[in-house]
Write a protein that holds these residues in place. Sequence first.
Motif, PDB file in Angstrom:
ATOM      1  N   GLU A  51      40.200  53.809  49.141  1.00 10.86           N
ATOM      2  CA  GLU A  51      39.092  53.207  48.340  1.00 10.86           C
ATOM      3  C   GLU A  51      39.090  54.531  46.932  1.00 10.86           C
ATOM      4  OE1 GLU A  51      34.855  52.476  49.501  1.00 10.86           O
ATOM      5  OE2 GLU A  51      36.182  53.671  51.792  1.00 10.86           O
ATOM      6  N   ALA A  52      39.555  55.688  46.820  1.00 11.50           N
ATOM      7  CA  ALA A  52      39.463  56.414  45.812  1.00 11.50           C
ATOM      8  C   ALA A  52      40.527  55.817  44.552  1.00 11.50           C
ATOM      9  CB  ALA A  52      39.774  57.260  45.991  1.00 11.50           C
ATOM     10  N   PHE A  53      41.544  55.690  45.214  1.00 13.47           N
ATOM     11  CA  PHE A  53      42.832  54.515  44.951  1.00 13.47           C
ATOM     12  C   PHE A  53      42.622  53.925  43.756  1.00 13.47           C
ATOM     13  CE2 PHE A  53      45.860  51.734  44.433  1.00 13.47           C
ATOM     14  CZ  PHE A  53      46.939  51.740  43.373  1.00 13.47           C
ATOM     15  N   TRP A  54      42.035  52.672  44.196  1.00 14.65           N
ATOM     16  CA  TRP A  54      41.230  51.166  44.233  1.00 14.65           C
ATOM     17  C   TRP A  54      40.622  50.785  43.449  1.00 14.65           C
ATOM     18  CZ3 TRP A  54      45.016  47.603  43.450  1.00 14.65           C
ATOM     19  CH2 TRP A  54      45.786  47.373  44.584  1.00 14.65           C
ATOM     20  N   ALA A  55      39.625  52.519  43.505  1.00  8.82           N
ATOM     21  CA  ALA A  55      38.669  52.356  42.168  1.00  8.82           C
ATOM     22  C   ALA A  55      39.366  53.562  41.140  1.00  8.82           C
ATOM     23  CB  ALA A  55      37.075  53.460  43.009  1.00  8.82           C
ATOM     24  N   SER A  56      40.643  54.365  40.954  1.00  6.66           N
ATOM     25  CA  SER A  56      40.281  54.058  39.823  1.00  6.66           C
ATOM     26  C   SER A  56      41.537  52.969  39.388  1.00  6.66           C
ATOM     27  CB  SER A  56      41.951  55.549  39.902  1.00  6.66           C
ATOM     28  OG  SER A  56      43.141  55.390  40.985  1.00  6.66           O
ATOM     29  N   ILE A  57      41.761  52.463  39.654  1.00  5.54           N
ATOM     30  CA  ILE A  57      42.607  50.834  39.484  1.00  5.54           C
ATOM     31  C   ILE A  57      41.598  50.047  38.143  1.00  5.54           C
ATOM     32  CG2 ILE A  57      43.553  49.010  39.367  1.00  5.54           C
ATOM     33  CD1 ILE A  57      45.634  51.136  39.680  1.00  5.54           C
ATOM     34  N   VAL A  63      37.939  47.777  34.153  1.00 12.11           N
ATOM     35  CA  VAL A  63      37.164  46.123  34.575  1.00 12.11           C
ATOM     36  C   VAL A  63      35.699  46.360  34.744  1.00 12.11           C
ATOM     37  CG1 VAL A  63      36.558  44.860  36.977  1.00 12.11           C
ATOM     38  CG2 VAL A  63      38.850  46.502  36.271  1.00 12.11           C
ATOM     39  N   PRO A  64      35.081  45.493  33.704  1.00  7.83           N
ATOM     40  CA  PRO A  64      33.497  45.925  33.516  1.00  7.83           C
ATOM     41  C   PRO A  64      32.861  45.223  34.585  1.00  7.83           C
ATOM     42  CG  PRO A  64      34.369  43.374  32.220  1.00  7.83           C
ATOM     43  CD  PRO A  64      35.468  44.848  33.312  1.00  7.83           C
ATOM     44  N   GLY A  65      30.976  45.493  35.338  1.00 10.12           N
ATOM     45  CA  GLY A  65      30.133  45.618  36.251  1.00 10.12           C
ATOM     46  C   GLY A  65      30.655  46.732  37.056  1.00 10.12           C
ATOM     47  N   SER A  66      29.835  46.516  38.116  1.00 12.38           N
ATOM     48  CA  SER A  66      29.569  47.344  39.041  1.00 12.38           C
ATOM     49  C   SER A  66      29.797  46.629  40.436  1.00 12.38           C
ATOM     50  CB  SER A  66      27.998  47.897  39.378  1.00 12.38           C
ATOM     51  OG  SER A  66      27.539  47.017  39.249  1.00 12.38           O
ATOM     52  N   TYR A  67      29.747  47.719  41.613  1.00 12.48           N
ATOM     53  CA  TYR A  67      29.901  47.286  42.775  1.00 12.48           C
ATOM     54  C   TYR A  67      29.180  47.771  43.559  1.00 12.48           C
ATOM     55  CZ  TYR A  67      33.893  50.191  41.881  1.00 12.48           C
ATOM     56  OH  TYR A  67      34.453  51.501  42.073  1.00 12.48           O
ATOM     57  N   GLU A  68      28.716  47.761  45.082  1.00 16.41           N
ATOM     58  CA  GLU A  68      28.242  48.164  46.060  1.00 16.41           C
ATOM     59  C   GLU A  68      29.297  49.474  46.273  1.00 16.41           C
ATOM     60  OE1 GLU A  68      26.996  45.315  49.114  1.00 16.41           O
ATOM     61  OE2 GLU A  68      26.042  44.290  47.259  1.00 16.41           O
ATOM     62  N   ARG A  69      30.360  48.564  47.133  1.00 12.27           N
ATOM     63  CA  ARG A  69      31.752  49.909  47.573  1.00 12.27           C
ATOM     64  C   ARG A  69      33.014  50.010  47.199  1.00 12.27           C
ATOM     65  NH1 ARG A  69      31.393  51.930  53.397  1.00 12.27           N
ATOM     66  NH2 ARG A  69      33.136  52.664  52.699  1.00 12.27           N
ATOM     67  N   PHE A  82      35.125  45.443  47.572  1.00 11.05           N
ATOM     68  CA  PHE A  82      34.182  45.451  45.852  1.00 11.05           C
ATOM     69  C   PHE A  82      33.024  44.048  46.264  1.00 11.05           C
ATOM     70  CE2 PHE A  82      38.107  47.780  44.127  1.00 11.05           C
ATOM     71  CZ  PHE A  82      37.701  48.359  44.094  1.00 11.05           C
ATOM     72  N   PRO A  83      32.439  44.368  47.495  1.00 16.44           N
ATOM     73  CA  PRO A  83      30.819  43.466  47.413  1.00 16.44           C
ATOM     74  C   PRO A  83      30.085  44.016  45.958  1.00 16.44           C
ATOM     75  CG  PRO A  83      31.236  45.641  49.548  1.00 16.44           C
ATOM     76  CD  PRO A  83      32.630  46.223  48.622  1.00 16.44           C
ATOM     77  N   GLY A  84      29.495  42.713  46.025  1.00 19.11           N
ATOM     78  CA  GLY A  84      28.479  43.095  44.965  1.00 19.11           C
ATOM     79  C   GLY A  84      29.256  42.477  43.570  1.00 19.11           C
ATOM     80  N   ALA A  85      30.639  43.293  43.769  1.00 16.84           N
ATOM     81  CA  ALA A  85      31.000  42.746  42.297  1.00 16.84           C
ATOM     82  C   ALA A  85      31.236  41.310  41.848  1.00 16.84           C
ATOM     83  CB  ALA A  85      32.318  43.269  41.953  1.00 16.84           C
ATOM     84  N   ARG A  86      31.240  41.158  40.602  1.00 14.72           N
ATOM     85  CA  ARG A  86      31.260  39.973  39.974  1.00 14.72           C
ATOM     86  C   ARG A  86      32.768  39.845  38.707  1.00 14.72           C
ATOM     87  NH1 ARG A  86      27.834  36.460  41.532  1.00 14.72           N
ATOM     88  NH2 ARG A  86      28.234  35.275  40.673  1.00 14.72           N
ATOM     89  N   VAL A  87      33.963  39.255  38.702  1.00 15.10           N
ATOM     90  CA  VAL A  87      34.702  39.167  37.908  1.00 15.10           C
ATOM     91  C   VAL A  87      35.227  37.925  37.439  1.00 15.10           C
ATOM     92  CG1 VAL A  87      35.590  41.432  39.049  1.00 15.10           C
ATOM     93  CG2 VAL A  87      35.932  39.695  39.513  1.00 15.10           C
ATOM     94  N   ASN A  88      35.891  38.289  36.705  1.00  9.43           N
ATOM     95  CA  ASN A  88      36.770  36.733  36.408  1.00  9.43           C
ATOM     96  C   ASN A  88      37.975  37.479  35.787  1.00  9.43           C
ATOM     97  OD1 ASN A  88      37.767  34.573  34.711  1.00  9.43           O
ATOM     98  ND2 ASN A  88      35.735  33.165  35.611  1.00  9.43           N
ATOM     99  N   HIS A 280      40.124  36.062  42.548  1.00  9.72           N
ATOM    100  CA  HIS A 280      39.687  36.416  41.118  1.00  9.72           C
ATOM    101  C   HIS A 280      40.608  38.344  41.568  1.00  9.72           C
ATOM    102  CE1 HIS A 280      38.288  33.613  38.172  1.00  9.72           C
ATOM    103  NE2 HIS A 280      37.954  33.365  39.427  1.00  9.72           N
ATOM    104  N   GLY A 281      39.098  38.787  42.512  1.00  8.44           N
ATOM    105  CA  GLY A 281      39.265  40.250  41.799  1.00  8.44           C
ATOM    106  C   GLY A 281      40.357  40.701  42.770  1.00  8.44           C
ATOM    107  N   GLY A 282      41.112  40.585  43.648  1.00 10.70           N
ATOM    108  CA  GLY A 282      42.669  40.885  44.371  1.00 10.70           C
ATOM    109  C   GLY A 282      43.363  40.555  43.749  1.00 10.70           C
TER     110      GLY A 282
END
Length: 645
Positions: A51-57, A63-69, A82-88, A280-282
């Motif tokens: 979780e710490a690694f992929w958050a650091s990426i 990457v803009p926006g927010s996510y729940e965790r 990244f539940p709650g995140a929205r990307v393109n 998209h996100g992955g």
Amino acid sequence: MGAPGGPTLMRPAGPVDGTGLGAYLEHLSSTRGLQFDDHRDLWRWSVAEPEAFWASIWDHYGVPGSYERVLGSSSMPGARWFPGARVNYAAHMMGTDADTDRTAIIARSQTRGPRELTFGELRDQVGRARAGLQRLGVGRGDRVVGYLPHVPETIVVFLAAASLGAVWAACAPEFGARSVVDRLGQLEPTVLLAVASYRYGTKEIDQRDELATIREGLPSVRHVVGLDYGPHPVPDAMAWDELLAEPGELSFDEVPFDHPLYVLFSSGTTGLPKAIVHGHGGILLEHLRLFGLHFDIRPGDRTLWFTTTAWAMWNITISVLLHRGAVVLLDGNPLWPDLEAQWRLAAETGVALLGASPGYLTACRKEGVVPPRWPELRQLGTTGAPLPPEAFDWVYEHLGPDVILNPFSGGTDVCSGFVGGGTWQPVYRGEMSGPGIGHDVAAFDDDGHPVVGQLGELVVRAPMPSMPVGFWNDPDGERYREAYFDTYPGVWRHGDWVRFTDRGSCVITGRSDATLNRGGVRLGTAEFYDVVEDMAEVADSLVVHLEDDEGGSGELLLFVALVPGAELDDDLRSRIASGLRRHLSPRHVPDLIAAVPAVPRTLTGKKLERPVKQVLRGRPVEEVISPDAVSGADAVPAFRDAYRR
């Protein structure tokens, strides 16, 4: 202790100012207080703290926006990133205003003249294509598909579709109608973009009849858009220029992290191909990681990796745009007019990363090709099959000690690589340098225990963001689970046979379902091919083991395709047998060595070991192999006939 592995051919100095990995390490130090001594140290942290690694990426690449965790669920299958995140994804491929005049695409083709696009021109064309697709009624979740070559228009329309939240899939125009319908028909697309002809070297290929059959086989298609490409136009279709006729606003619909981006297909050699859905996100995070931390793509760098739109390498390599690099496209016969053509193009365009297949590098070595050197080249990547140790020697003999040879392995299933090299990793002769940062890979024995120094199943023990969202038309996930999780519950089994050393490097020896096992000695087919295809007379080869149902040693069968003018006489048979005995083991001397006209392969270059084995077991060729999905299918009966003799 593990196997010692091959000698070190080069050892990079380590992350330095200006490299992508160096910038990432500085980010970890300044924002998280983390420092690492070497690549292995960094890798251990990345898999211990996913979780710490992929958050650091996410944070490092802005990457803009927010996510729940980061991980809503870590189960496999079923991980929720990244539940709650929205990307393109497409929004990150366009560059910024500062990149307007920077080159994005350099296209070379045997069908038409050279073309180039800057990021500014790419943004304009994507905006126009987006508006054109909207006029055709395309919206979120609709499927837009292509029967297209590796040209700028394919990238433009894919990004336009992605910007709308539509789902993309493509087949290369060398595919026959049955293969295309078997793949794209599963998606029920609404828009088809196509060409009706192209040139392959000096040959003109007319696909109008195939295209007509494809259109009949895709009744859901409401609109066909034709590219002006090759000697024959697409009949009864909207022109590409008409699709792009009106300027459009360049905007991007934000979608959930796991919203489908594109569908890739398995080889489909023996039945309906699996339709593998990527989100998209992955893909965004995985390709930011891959090209930033391993292939070291920096703004302005250029990348050439020959591919077609049918191979996951198309989807992978165009992601150099995420890092403001340029992608060099080559459409046509990669060996025309000669073996040196790709080297000349790479030197001419000054690529920093050149990708080449192991077969191509081996052929260059055997034919005595002397590749040019150019100052921009930092890495030579290779994938698709194991790279023989002799090819490592050839690369460093001709390209010098400073180029990082980076063989990596992964697959269509994750649209990336699990193992490979990079800026901070040594290059070991005949091996891949180690696991990818953030990828918890290992070798498992039959009982599900990790092993070092011996062959085992390549597994992934923790979820990756680019693992598929699922398979198309697999609502309960049954086919998805059977494909990857039926052997080791909760652990991804990839289907490759791998050996890790105690220093973390590894050798993939072939598909685990094609592993040879005689007298309790297991050997991957790749090691077999290294020995056989190093002989000057052998152009290609394929080996299968027909097991004895009563527990005997079975039959080991070697089929060789010879270079023009060579003959499979007693002397060559003897030299092949003695080479295998000396380099591998006496148990792996074939019971039969026979000549065949060609070795059948998937359209992405993988040898058809399992299908040939099934034919030799007595199954009809037409039940085992889909001719449209492979090259060299006409040669398969020769294997059966040679065995029966």
